[in-house]
Design a protein around this motif. Structure first.
Motif, PDB file in Angstrom:
ATOM      1  N   ILE A 186      -3.540  -0.691  -8.815  1.00 56.62           N
ATOM      2  CA  ILE A 186      -2.380  -1.171  -8.074  1.00 56.62           C
ATOM      3  C   ILE A 186      -1.605   0.038  -7.561  1.00 56.62           C
ATOM      4  CG2 ILE A 186      -1.228  -1.518 -10.322  1.00 56.62           C
ATOM      5  CD1 ILE A 186      -0.132  -3.242  -7.082  1.00 56.62           C
ATOM      6  N   GLY A 187      -1.371   0.089  -6.260  1.00 56.27           N
ATOM      7  CA  GLY A 187      -0.586   1.168  -5.673  1.00 56.27           C
ATOM      8  C   GLY A 187       0.585   0.604  -4.901  1.00 56.27           C
ATOM      9  N   HIS A 188       1.730   1.272  -5.007  1.00 58.70           N
ATOM     10  CA  HIS A 188       2.926   0.816  -4.305  1.00 58.70           C
ATOM     11  C   HIS A 188       3.354   1.843  -3.266  1.00 58.70           C
ATOM     12  CE1 HIS A 188       6.644  -1.149  -3.372  1.00 58.70           C
ATOM     13  NE2 HIS A 188       7.354  -0.109  -3.755  1.00 58.70           N
ATOM     14  N   SER A 189       3.511   1.414  -2.020  1.00 55.97           N
ATOM     15  CA  SER A 189       3.949   2.261  -0.917  1.00 55.97           C
ATOM     16  C   SER A 189       2.975   3.444  -0.782  1.00 55.97           C
ATOM     17  CB  SER A 189       5.395   2.689  -1.149  1.00 55.97           C
ATOM     18  OG  SER A 189       5.976   3.201   0.033  1.00 55.97           O
TER      19      SER A 189
ATOM     20  N   LEU B  76      -5.543  -1.220 -16.416  1.00 56.53           N
ATOM     21  CA  LEU B  76      -4.820  -1.302 -15.148  1.00 56.53           C
ATOM     22  C   LEU B  76      -4.285   0.085 -14.821  1.00 56.53           C
ATOM     23  CD1 LEU B  76      -3.764  -3.056 -12.840  1.00 56.53           C
ATOM     24  CD2 LEU B  76      -1.738  -3.548 -14.223  1.00 56.53           C
ATOM     25  N   VAL B  77      -4.624   0.582 -13.632  1.00 61.42           N
ATOM     26  CA  VAL B  77      -4.206   1.910 -13.183  1.00 61.42           C
ATOM     27  C   VAL B  77      -3.172   1.737 -12.083  1.00 61.42           C
ATOM     28  CG1 VAL B  77      -4.954   4.089 -12.170  1.00 61.42           C
ATOM     29  CG2 VAL B  77      -6.481   2.853 -13.736  1.00 61.42           C
ATOM     30  N   ALA B  78      -1.975   2.296 -12.289  1.00 63.70           N
ATOM     31  CA  ALA B  78      -0.868   2.116 -11.354  1.00 63.70           C
ATOM     32  C   ALA B  78      -0.489   3.440 -10.704  1.00 63.70           C
ATOM     33  CB  ALA B  78       0.349   1.527 -12.081  1.00 63.70           C
ATOM     34  N   LEU B  79      -0.201   3.371  -9.406  1.00 58.30           N
ATOM     35  CA  LEU B  79       0.161   4.553  -8.615  1.00 58.30           C
ATOM     36  C   LEU B  79       1.510   4.298  -7.959  1.00 58.30           C
ATOM     37  CD1 LEU B  79      -3.377   4.760  -7.041  1.00 58.30           C
ATOM     38  CD2 LEU B  79      -2.535   6.218  -8.866  1.00 58.30           C
ATOM     39  N   PRO B  80       2.548   5.038  -8.361  1.00 56.39           N
ATOM     40  CA  PRO B  80       3.908   4.752  -7.891  1.00 56.39           C
ATOM     41  C   PRO B  80       4.138   5.167  -6.436  1.00 56.39           C
ATOM     42  CG  PRO B  80       3.920   6.049  -9.936  1.00 56.39           C
ATOM     43  CD  PRO B  80       2.542   6.081  -9.393  1.00 56.39           C
TER      44      PRO B  80
ATOM     45  N   VAL C  20      -2.731  -3.432  -3.058  1.00 58.25           N
ATOM     46  CA  VAL C  20      -1.895  -2.534  -2.258  1.00 58.25           C
ATOM     47  C   VAL C  20      -0.556  -3.221  -2.029  1.00 58.25           C
ATOM     48  CG1 VAL C  20      -3.790  -1.308  -1.175  1.00 58.25           C
ATOM     49  CG2 VAL C  20      -2.983  -3.434  -0.148  1.00 58.25           C
ATOM     50  N   SER C  21       0.517  -2.463  -2.134  1.00 58.13           N
ATOM     51  CA  SER C  21       1.856  -3.045  -2.083  1.00 58.13           C
ATOM     52  C   SER C  21       2.755  -2.242  -1.153  1.00 58.13           C
ATOM     53  CB  SER C  21       2.460  -3.072  -3.498  1.00 58.13           C
ATOM     54  OG  SER C  21       3.853  -3.352  -3.458  1.00 58.13           O
ATOM     55  N   ALA C  22       3.468  -2.950  -0.268  1.00 60.13           N
ATOM     56  CA  ALA C  22       4.532  -2.358   0.546  1.00 60.13           C
ATOM     57  C   ALA C  22       4.062  -1.149   1.353  1.00 60.13           C
ATOM     58  CB  ALA C  22       5.729  -1.982  -0.328  1.00 60.13           C
TER      59      ALA C  22
ATOM     60  N   VAL D 274      -1.856   4.164  -0.506  1.00 56.86           N
ATOM     61  CA  VAL D 274      -2.782   5.105   0.133  1.00 56.86           C
ATOM     62  C   VAL D 274      -3.648   5.768  -0.926  1.00 56.86           C
ATOM     63  CG1 VAL D 274      -2.955   7.206   1.516  1.00 56.86           C
ATOM     64  CG2 VAL D 274      -1.217   5.489   2.073  1.00 56.86           C
ATOM     65  N   LEU D 275      -3.018   6.261  -2.003  1.00 56.69           N
ATOM     66  CA  LEU D 275      -3.778   6.880  -3.084  1.00 56.69           C
ATOM     67  C   LEU D 275      -4.740   5.877  -3.723  1.00 56.69           C
ATOM     68  CD1 LEU D 275      -1.149   9.078  -4.996  1.00 56.69           C
ATOM     69  CD2 LEU D 275      -2.797   9.789  -3.241  1.00 56.69           C
ATOM     70  N   GLY D 276      -4.269   4.646  -3.935  1.00 56.83           N
ATOM     71  CA  GLY D 276      -5.109   3.630  -4.563  1.00 56.83           C
ATOM     72  C   GLY D 276      -6.331   3.298  -3.736  1.00 56.83           C
ATOM     73  N   TYR D 277      -6.145   3.208  -2.429  1.00 53.74           N
ATOM     74  CA  TYR D 277      -7.260   2.924  -1.526  1.00 53.74           C
ATOM     75  C   TYR D 277      -8.287   4.050  -1.562  1.00 53.74           C
ATOM     76  CZ  TYR D 277      -9.578   2.162   3.025  1.00 53.74           C
ATOM     77  OH  TYR D 277     -10.490   1.985   4.039  1.00 53.74           O
ATOM     78  N   GLU D 278      -7.825   5.286  -1.463  1.00 57.58           N
ATOM     79  CA  GLU D 278      -8.754   6.409  -1.476  1.00 57.58           C
ATOM     80  C   GLU D 278      -9.365   6.630  -2.860  1.00 57.58           C
ATOM     81  OE1 GLU D 278     -10.150   8.111   0.814  1.00 57.58           O
ATOM     82  OE2 GLU D 278      -9.059   7.194   2.481  1.00 57.58           O
ATOM     83  N   LEU D 279      -8.600   6.370  -3.916  1.00 62.25           N
ATOM     84  CA  LEU D 279      -9.145   6.468  -5.268  1.00 62.25           C
ATOM     85  C   LEU D 279     -10.250   5.435  -5.466  1.00 62.25           C
ATOM     86  CD1 LEU D 279      -9.083   7.668  -8.131  1.00 62.25           C
ATOM     87  CD2 LEU D 279      -7.273   6.009  -8.684  1.00 62.25           C
ATOM     88  N   THR D 280     -10.042   4.236  -4.971  1.00 64.27           N
ATOM     89  CA  THR D 280     -11.057   3.188  -5.068  1.00 64.27           C
ATOM     90  C   THR D 280     -12.339   3.606  -4.356  1.00 64.27           C
ATOM     91  OG1 THR D 280      -9.429   1.408  -5.269  1.00 64.27           O
ATOM     92  CG2 THR D 280     -11.595   0.806  -4.425  1.00 64.27           C
TER      93      THR D 280
END
Length: 287
Positions: free
Chosen positions: A99-102, A31-35, A127-129, A106-112
């Motif tokens: 999983i990216g928050h706030s 699981l890769v998380a992006l704060p 994507v969260s918040a 954006v980073l999670g979407y582009e990383l994907t």
């Protein structure tokens, strides 16, 4: 391990130099998380305690914070995604979710999207918040606010503890990182094409930053399946342990091979199940 991704939780406690993973203890999922903007890896501390031990948990550590505090800050999404993508591609192959928050969404979407182009797509993007890219940021931009205005905003949304206001040694580095991430987010433009990876959109009913009704439009960014889950709480709802457990259960592939998005393990369902309580997991809503 690259300095772009920090391994935390049960997987990080494995002894250094222990050699290759063996079949009995090798992680089965990542699981890769992006704060959020300005967030350090410690932002996901509550998640470390709810993930199964056979799930490798990696949290992004961007320049200008944590062990990279002395590195120059980056104010565009593209170089951040390039660094994260290189780090992720260098890892031993495992099925994984993002999983990216706030700002992390954006980073999670582009990383994907970047990992798809490498032939290394995740099984799921959460994507969260964060409103979808079809709603671009508009002036007045938060990254152009004065320090006082930005601090007031952070206090209002729960992004800064009032107890830190008199700690300039802590506040100023945090503000610099937050401002850099906000600039990257606010200057980001929607790409011409989306992703073929399934998307889960998470949000909170009392979020003062994001309009909940907009979250379902993340469905426009994928050609695969889409679901939306709503919680109680404010902008930082996902760091409450009860919500972390509920969300993680939807992201991790189960030991039986059940797909991410189906609830792979059983989280607690009531605040009383978690010391200190927290906001409650609410419901799945129609996309």
């Amino acid at each position: 391990m690259s300095n772009w991704l920090m391994k935390v939780g049960a997987g990080a406690r494995r002894a250094p130099g222990a050699g290759p993973w063996h079949s009995a203890n090798r992680p089965r999922f990542r699981l890769v998380a992006l704060p959020h903007a300005g967030g350090w890896p410690s932002a996901f501390r509550s998640w470390w305690q709810v993930l199964p031990e056979d799930v490798e948990f990696l949290v992004a550590q961007l320049p200008g914070r944590g062990a990279r505090i002395n590195e120059p800050l980056l104010t565009r999404v593209e170089p951040l995604v390039e660094g994260l993508g290189r780090a992720l591609a260098d890892l031993e192959p495992l099925p994984y979710a993002v999983i990216g928050h706030s700002f992390g969404s954006v980073l999670g979407y582009e990383l994907t999207r970047a990992m798809e182009q490498k032939g290394l797509a995740p099984t799921l993007l959460a994507v969260s918040a964060r409103q979808p890219p079809c709603f671009p940021s508009e002036p007045p931009f938060a990254h152009l606010r004065s320090d006082a205005e930005l601090l007031d905003h952070l206090l209002d949304i729960g992004g800064m503890s009032p107890g830190l206001m008199n700690r300039a040694d802590l506040v100023q580095p945090s503000l610099r990182a937050i401002r850099a991430d906000l600039e990257a987010m606010e200057r980001y433009e929607r790409p011409l094409s989306g992703t073929g990876v399934p998307i889960l959109a998470f949000g909170a009913l009392d979020d003062p930053v994001v309009v909940p009704e907009r979250l379902h439009l993340w469905s426009l960014e994928t050609t695969d399946s889409f679901s939306r889950f709503m919680f109680t709480g404010g902008h930082f709802y996902l760091y409450a342990p009860i919500n972390a457990a509920a969300m993680a259960s939807l992201l991790v592939v189960g030991p039986d091979g059940s797909s991410a998005g189906s609830g792979a393990f059983s989280p607690p369902r009531r605040p009383a199940d978690v010391p200190g309580g927290g906001s409650t997991y609410l419901r799945k809503e129609p996309a």
